[in-house]
Design an enzyme around this catalytic site. Sequence first.
Site, PDB file in Angstrom:
ATOM      1  N   LYS A   1       0.853  -1.186   0.000  1.00 32.30           N
ATOM      2  CA  LYS A   1       0.000   0.000   0.000  1.00 32.30           C
ATOM      3  C   LYS A   1       0.892   1.240   0.000  1.00 32.30           C
ATOM      4  O   LYS A   1       1.973   1.238   0.615  1.00 32.30           O
ATOM      5  CB  LYS A   1      -0.879  -0.029   1.253  1.00 32.30           C
ATOM      6  CG  LYS A   1      -1.904   1.078   1.363  1.00 32.30           C
ATOM      7  CD  LYS A   1      -2.681   0.907   2.673  1.00 32.30           C
ATOM      8  CE  LYS A   1      -3.820   1.907   2.790  1.00 32.30           C
ATOM      9  NZ  LYS A   1      -4.568   1.716   4.070  1.00 32.30           N
TER      10      LYS A   1
ATOM     11  N   LEU B   1      -6.801   8.627   3.453  1.00 27.62           N
ATOM     12  CA  LEU B   1      -6.868   7.251   3.972  1.00 27.62           C
ATOM     13  C   LEU B   1      -8.195   6.937   4.649  1.00 27.62           C
ATOM     14  O   LEU B   1      -8.565   5.774   4.765  1.00 27.62           O
ATOM     15  CB  LEU B   1      -5.738   6.956   4.981  1.00 27.62           C
ATOM     16  CG  LEU B   1      -4.304   7.040   4.488  1.00 27.62           C
ATOM     17  CD1 LEU B   1      -3.344   6.759   5.639  1.00 27.62           C
ATOM     18  CD2 LEU B   1      -4.045   6.075   3.345  1.00 27.62           C
TER      19      LEU B   1
ATOM     20  N   SER C   1      -9.278   1.527   2.951  1.00 27.85           N
ATOM     21  CA  SER C   1      -8.377   2.343   2.164  1.00 27.85           C
ATOM     22  C   SER C   1      -7.295   1.548   1.427  1.00 27.85           C
ATOM     23  O   SER C   1      -6.616   2.106   0.555  1.00 27.85           O
ATOM     24  CB  SER C   1      -7.710   3.390   3.065  1.00 27.85           C
ATOM     25  OG  SER C   1      -6.934   2.803   4.078  1.00 27.85           O
TER      26      SER C   1
ATOM     27  N   ILE D   1      -7.255   1.212  10.123  1.00 29.21           N
ATOM     28  CA  ILE D   1      -7.651   2.002  11.287  1.00 29.21           C
ATOM     29  C   ILE D   1      -9.165   2.024  11.457  1.00 29.21           C
ATOM     30  O   ILE D   1      -9.672   2.411  12.503  1.00 29.21           O
ATOM     31  CB  ILE D   1      -7.088   3.439  11.212  1.00 29.21           C
ATOM     32  CG1 ILE D   1      -7.172   4.136  12.579  1.00 29.21           C
ATOM     33  CG2 ILE D   1      -7.801   4.244  10.124  1.00 29.21           C
ATOM     34  CD1 ILE D   1      -6.484   5.471  12.655  1.00 29.21           C
ATOM     35  N   GLY D   2      -9.891   1.588  10.427  1.00 32.14           N
ATOM     36  CA  GLY D   2     -11.344   1.562  10.525  1.00 32.14           C
ATOM     37  C   GLY D   2     -11.963   0.472   9.662  1.00 32.14           C
ATOM     38  O   GLY D   2     -13.168   0.461   9.430  1.00 32.14           O
ATOM     39  N   GLY D   3     -11.103  -0.424   9.176  1.00 35.94           N
ATOM     40  CA  GLY D   3     -11.564  -1.499   8.294  1.00 35.94           C
ATOM     41  C   GLY D   3     -10.761  -1.593   7.016  1.00 35.94           C
ATOM     42  O   GLY D   3     -11.138  -2.314   6.083  1.00 35.94           O
ATOM     43  N   SER D   4      -9.622  -0.914   6.973  1.00 37.72           N
ATOM     44  CA  SER D   4      -8.937  -0.667   5.699  1.00 37.72           C
ATOM     45  C   SER D   4      -8.222  -1.847   5.068  1.00 37.72           C
ATOM     46  O   SER D   4      -7.845  -1.766   3.898  1.00 37.72           O
ATOM     47  CB  SER D   4      -7.952   0.494   5.855  1.00 37.72           C
ATOM     48  OG  SER D   4      -8.645   1.700   6.065  1.00 37.72           O
TER      49      SER D   4
END
Length: 573
Positions: free
Chosen positions: A134, A192, A218, A239-242
């Site tokens: 990434k 992101l 992301s 950080i939130g599902g990335s």
Amino acid sequence: MTTTSWEARAAEKRAATLAKIRPEWRLSPDDMERARKQRDLTGPFIQSFLLADEVSIISKDSVDIVDAIKEGKLTAVQVTIAFCKTAAIAHQINNCLHEIFFDQALELAQSLDTYYADKKTTLGPLHGLPISLKDQFHVKGVDTTMGYVGWIGSNLGIKDPSQAHLVESEITRELLALGAVLYCKTSLPQTLLFGETKNNIIGQTLNPRNQNLSCGGSSGGEGALQALRGSTLGVGTDIGGSVRIPAAFNGIFALKPTPERLPYRDAANTNPGQNTYRSTVGFLSTSLAGLDLILRSALSTQPWLADPAVAPIPFRQEVVDRQLARAGADGSAQPSESPLKLGVLWNDGVVTPHPPVTRGIRMLVDAVTQAGHKTVLWDPPPQATAKRVHVAFLKADGAHDISHQLELSGEPLISDLRDTFQLRPPMDLLEYQGLTLQGLEYESAYSDYWNSTAADDGQVVDAVIMPVAPHAAVIPGRFYHTAYTEAINLLNYSAAVIPVTKADKTTDIPDPSFRPLGPEDKVNWEAYDAEIYDGGPVGLQIVARKFEEEKVLAVAKIVYAALQASKAKVGVV
């Protein structure tokens, strides 16, 4: 502000990236037009641009590739050429790469082949395996833009311009030391902090399995590239599902560890000073074995010695062995061992999953039940609370970091994010501390609930099956609810994603009697279109507690084996 417009800089960057593709790997205008009209770019379509031996190589998963190189059946150069070519085609038809450094990769592959010829052994457990990154991870001599126009020409933003292209992320150093071949960096969204992949440099990356849908975010470019077999193993962040969202949306596997398990040192990030709920390095792969390979390989380098934020926990094979002993190769419970006890979250009480996701949960529950394992209804403290607290931390700086990066070029926020990340005063310290306490209270309540699951039979739940999102790979612009993943980030739990099924327009018919739980549920339900979603991948996450990466991978292996056995019984692919 620079003298060159941001639009011109972005256009120059796009052209420079395409120019790095070998002429013989470039597609004709007719090929590009065919790709635009193709619903599914994977499998036969992308393979039509490859030679038979290249298809054979990219069809292998990570472990098979490293084994073939170790046994002398393939060379690192052969493998690297096959994946570089596939990635080049993938980018042309799917817009999934930010950086291409194929020549650098081939030089490294040649040196690995020379090492193998001289030493009669491999350099490390990842010897010759192409691994994609990434575009947050720094590679010497290669840009890191992280989707910002103002970062073009550097791999460090403005932190220290004198070190441009000299910085290397810790995970990059480790992968190279383990014998990996790094060859490209994949697309991500501006900031992101978005569940799709879109920025002002390359535009949007769509889902290669169904171009009506998003590839997620992301780490969306990673998911898309792997769906096209331009990579079998990649490094992302979450950080939130990335890492979980792109894996679920693209029909591949992922591992989201607890943040302190793997090194984030010297990687780019958004609002890096926010470390109450930290982003974590995670992995995406075309196989569970690939996730196991990279986790044990990365931990073998003792990353806690180089990155003091990493907990000194080596790979725990005994945890894997203990879990796998509970089931046979087909996932069936062993009579001499206790079966798995799995919680099942069907609905978070805010947004109801679309029919394909609910069917996917049912398939998984039926499979593990038929295999002799236990399932129980999972009804934890409201995940809406976790989302509220988590989102507040992501926005705590008032978008000052994002605004600063945009000012480097004068580029605007993409349209999807203009309301969310408008510049405003940062959160007050006392409010920040109060939210910290609310987060800790939620963690405690969730832990207490988990422990209470032993009350009925003396056995605590091993892991939880739950949606990654309330839909299959989503229609662009219609990702309204991220609590299914964000709650797990607030808890800092370990999670794995497995592909389960695909949306089917003939099977996944919406219930005409459905009554929404609220406004958010209503708008999500009304966004479901069986025809558009047809063929969209459905993945589910399996969640364990903090620092249980080995356990969650082992449980995922059992559950996935049971699913495959169940599908085989009824002739489902």
